[in-house]
Design a protein around this motif. Structure first.
Motif, PDB file in Angstrom:
ATOM      1  N   ALA A 134       0.718  -1.102  -0.227  1.00 29.56           N
ATOM      2  CA  ALA A 134      -0.079  -0.112  -0.175  1.00 29.56           C
ATOM      3  C   ALA A 134       1.164   1.149  -0.028  1.00 29.56           C
ATOM      4  N   GLU A 135       2.058   1.655   0.642  1.00 29.51           N
ATOM      5  CA  GLU A 135       3.077   2.324   0.876  1.00 29.51           C
ATOM      6  C   GLU A 135       3.517   2.640  -0.813  1.00 29.51           C
ATOM      7  N   GLY A 136       3.927   1.641  -0.874  1.00 27.54           N
ATOM      8  CA  GLY A 136       4.724   2.438  -2.131  1.00 27.54           C
ATOM      9  C   GLY A 136       2.593   2.310  -3.676  1.00 27.54           C
ATOM     10  N   SER A 137       2.313   1.780  -3.833  1.00 30.32           N
ATOM     11  CA  SER A 137       0.940   2.276  -4.377  1.00 30.32           C
ATOM     12  C   SER A 137       0.711   3.014  -4.377  1.00 30.32           C
ATOM     13  N   GLY A 138       0.598   3.446  -3.008  1.00 33.75           N
ATOM     14  CA  GLY A 138      -0.571   4.985  -2.564  1.00 33.75           C
ATOM     15  C   GLY A 138       0.698   5.662  -3.030  1.00 33.75           C
ATOM     16  N   ALA A 139       1.454   5.818  -2.851  1.00 30.60           N
ATOM     17  CA  ALA A 139       2.319   7.060  -3.071  1.00 30.60           C
ATOM     18  C   ALA A 139       2.926   7.493  -4.895  1.00 30.60           C
ATOM     19  N   ALA A 140       2.377   6.235  -5.466  1.00 27.71           N
ATOM     20  CA  ALA A 140       2.615   6.444  -6.843  1.00 27.71           C
ATOM     21  C   ALA A 140       0.653   6.792  -7.944  1.00 27.71           C
ATOM     22  N   VAL A 342      -5.109   1.677  -0.395  1.00 22.21           N
ATOM     23  CA  VAL A 342      -4.724   1.551   0.824  1.00 22.21           C
ATOM     24  C   VAL A 342      -5.049   0.708   1.050  1.00 22.21           C
ATOM     25  N   PRO A 343      -6.094  -0.190   1.329  1.00 18.62           N
ATOM     26  CA  PRO A 343      -6.120  -1.454   2.284  1.00 18.62           C
ATOM     27  C   PRO A 343      -4.954  -2.684   2.131  1.00 18.62           C
ATOM     28  N   GLY A 344      -4.257  -2.100   0.675  1.00 18.99           N
ATOM     29  CA  GLY A 344      -3.186  -3.029  -0.027  1.00 18.99           C
ATOM     30  C   GLY A 344      -3.468  -4.671  -0.420  1.00 18.99           C
ATOM     31  N   ARG A 345      -4.839  -4.702   0.103  1.00 24.30           N
ATOM     32  CA  ARG A 345      -5.168  -5.914  -0.729  1.00 24.30           C
ATOM     33  C   ARG A 345      -6.100  -5.906  -1.572  1.00 24.30           C
ATOM     34  N   ALA A 346      -7.143  -6.613  -2.789  1.00 25.13           N
ATOM     35  CA  ALA A 346      -8.379  -6.458  -3.786  1.00 25.13           C
ATOM     36  C   ALA A 346      -8.626  -7.420  -4.108  1.00 25.13           C
ATOM     37  N   THR A 347     -10.090  -7.473  -4.294  1.00 21.57           N
ATOM     38  CA  THR A 347     -10.673  -8.789  -5.026  1.00 21.57           C
ATOM     39  C   THR A 347     -10.867  -8.388  -6.055  1.00 21.57           C
ATOM     40  N   LEU A 348     -11.280  -9.502  -6.528  1.00 21.56           N
ATOM     41  CA  LEU A 348     -12.486  -9.506  -8.288  1.00 21.56           C
ATOM     42  C   LEU A 348     -12.834  -8.155  -8.327  1.00 21.56           C
ATOM     43  N   LEU A 349     -13.895  -7.502  -7.347  1.00 21.51           N
ATOM     44  CA  LEU A 349     -15.010  -6.827  -7.338  1.00 21.51           C
ATOM     45  C   LEU A 349     -13.741  -5.095  -7.551  1.00 21.51           C
ATOM     46  N   GLN A 350     -12.849  -4.647  -6.787  1.00 19.45           N
ATOM     47  CA  GLN A 350     -12.048  -3.780  -7.473  1.00 19.45           C
ATOM     48  C   GLN A 350     -11.540  -3.922  -9.437  1.00 19.45           C
TER      49      GLN A 350
END
Length: 368
Positions: A134-140, A342-350
């Motif tokens: 989440a830190e890296g993806s959020g910063a990007a 932000v959660p650092g996790r995702a599913t099919l829905l996202q």
């Protein structure tokens, strides 16, 4: 053993020959009006160059490791894309005043929604829940949102010039700010906080490289780097060569000319799309996000300074400000993207939500 070595040798030879053939097709098709048969041949060369580019990008990534590998592909594609935009604007005159804006915005929508959504979907089908940093993806994502707002939203509201344009001083500020933010992000990604951009396991630990194959040698890496550049030049150039046929088809179908920019952007970003999906299939979602968000960032951070410099000799207006519809899509993309990373996790829905936003962008480009 010999059969395996032979297959690998043929594959390597194929990925060297195809970019050269595609580049040759570019030389013979550049600036010419092509008959339907020639358009089909160039389109086949373009597809082959895309596949070869992905292969060589993966060889380089294996040699230099993440996140450098995804950075090489994103920057290489964007530099050539910028050259294409400047060339088209120099040749097109006032009718290309919105070309840079349309191309950059299409790239942002394709990467932040199309590539991200497809990668999450592919990854979640295999593991149910995908895990990333989440830190890296959020910063990007924060950097992409800031760059897009400074370069594509503010021109609609400034009063230095009539219309969605920056004044010379405002354009200079936007160019300097874009370069600064992009350079700062690259430094954070590759040096200071490199671990934020490395793939994670399902329990949140750094993923060890599962490939036991030896690293490519310097000669093989240099060859792949050269062939990657040749393939990317061929991809962008061949896309330009088939663009008149695309324009004719769009006009015959009664669709807006903005659709042409979307199609060209899709073709140019095919190498990143394929590389991101392949990384997602190997359960390396962080690499997919690095490719997607890094490409969006590079597209803005390198295009705006290049256009600002080129505006010294380019004639005609430079429209950078987005329309109200596109601003709504951009805001929706940033909000949904933040809720995804932000959660650092995702599913099919996202993944499905991002793909729905991308579908809305394409539909509204066809039917504004």
């Amino acid at each position: 053993m010999n059969t395996s070595a032979t297959i690998r040798s043929l594959a390597t030879r194929w990925t060297v020959v195809v970019p050269l053939v595609a580049a040759l097709a570019l030389v013979f098709s550049w600036g010419r009006e092509l008959p339907p048969f020639a358009v089909a041949v160039v389109a086949l060369c373009l597809a082959g160059a895309v596949l070869a580019a992905v292969h060589h990008a993966e060889v380089i990534a294996h040699r230099v490791g993440e996140p450098f590998g995804s950075l090489v592909l994103a920057v290489a594609v964007t530099v050539i894309e910028v050259a294409l935009i400047v060339t088209l604007m120099a040749d097109g005159g006032p009718k290309t005043s919105a070309l840079a804006r349309d191309t950059v915005f299409a790239a942002v929508m394709i990467t932040c929604n199309g590539i991200v959504g497809l990668s999450l979907l592919v990854g979640a089908v295999r593991t149910r829940v995908v895990v990333f940093n989440a830190e890296g993806s959020g910063a990007a994502l924060a950097t992409v949102a800031t760059l897009a707002t400074l370069s594509l939203v503010l021109p609609t509201f400034t009063i230095g010039k009539e219309g969605p344009e920056f004044s010379a001083a405002q354009l200079t500020f936007a160019a300097v700010a874009s370069l600064f933010l992009y350079g700062l992000f690259v430094a954070v990604q590759t040096v200071r906080h490199r671990e934020y951009f490395l793939p994670l396991t399902q329990d949140g630990h750094l993923k060890q490289d599962e490939h036991r194959a030896a690293l490519p040698g310097r000669g093989a890496t240099a060859l792949s780097l050269t062939m990657l550049l040749v393939a990317l030049v061929a991809v962008v150039g061949d896309a330009k060569a088939v663009s008149p046929a695309i324009e004719s088809g769009v006009e015959a179908a009664g669709m807006p000319q903005a659709v042409v920019g979307v199609v060209i952007a899709l073709l140019v970003l095919l190498p990143e799309t394929l590389a991101a999906v392949r990384a997602a299939r190997r359960e390396r979602i962080q690499t997919s996000l690095n490719l997607a968000l890094g490409s969006a960032m590079a597209s803005i951070g390198l295009t705006i300074p290049a256009i600002a410099l080129a505006s010294i000799w380019l004639s005609g207006p430079l429209h950078l400000g987005l329309s109200a519809t596109h601003m709504v899509l951009l805001v929706l993309t940033v909000v949904v993207g933040a809720l995804t990373v932000v959660p650092g996790r995702a599913t099919l829905l996202q993944g499905g939500v991002h793909l729905s936003i991308f579908a809305a962008f394409v539909f509204l480009a066809i039917s504004p």
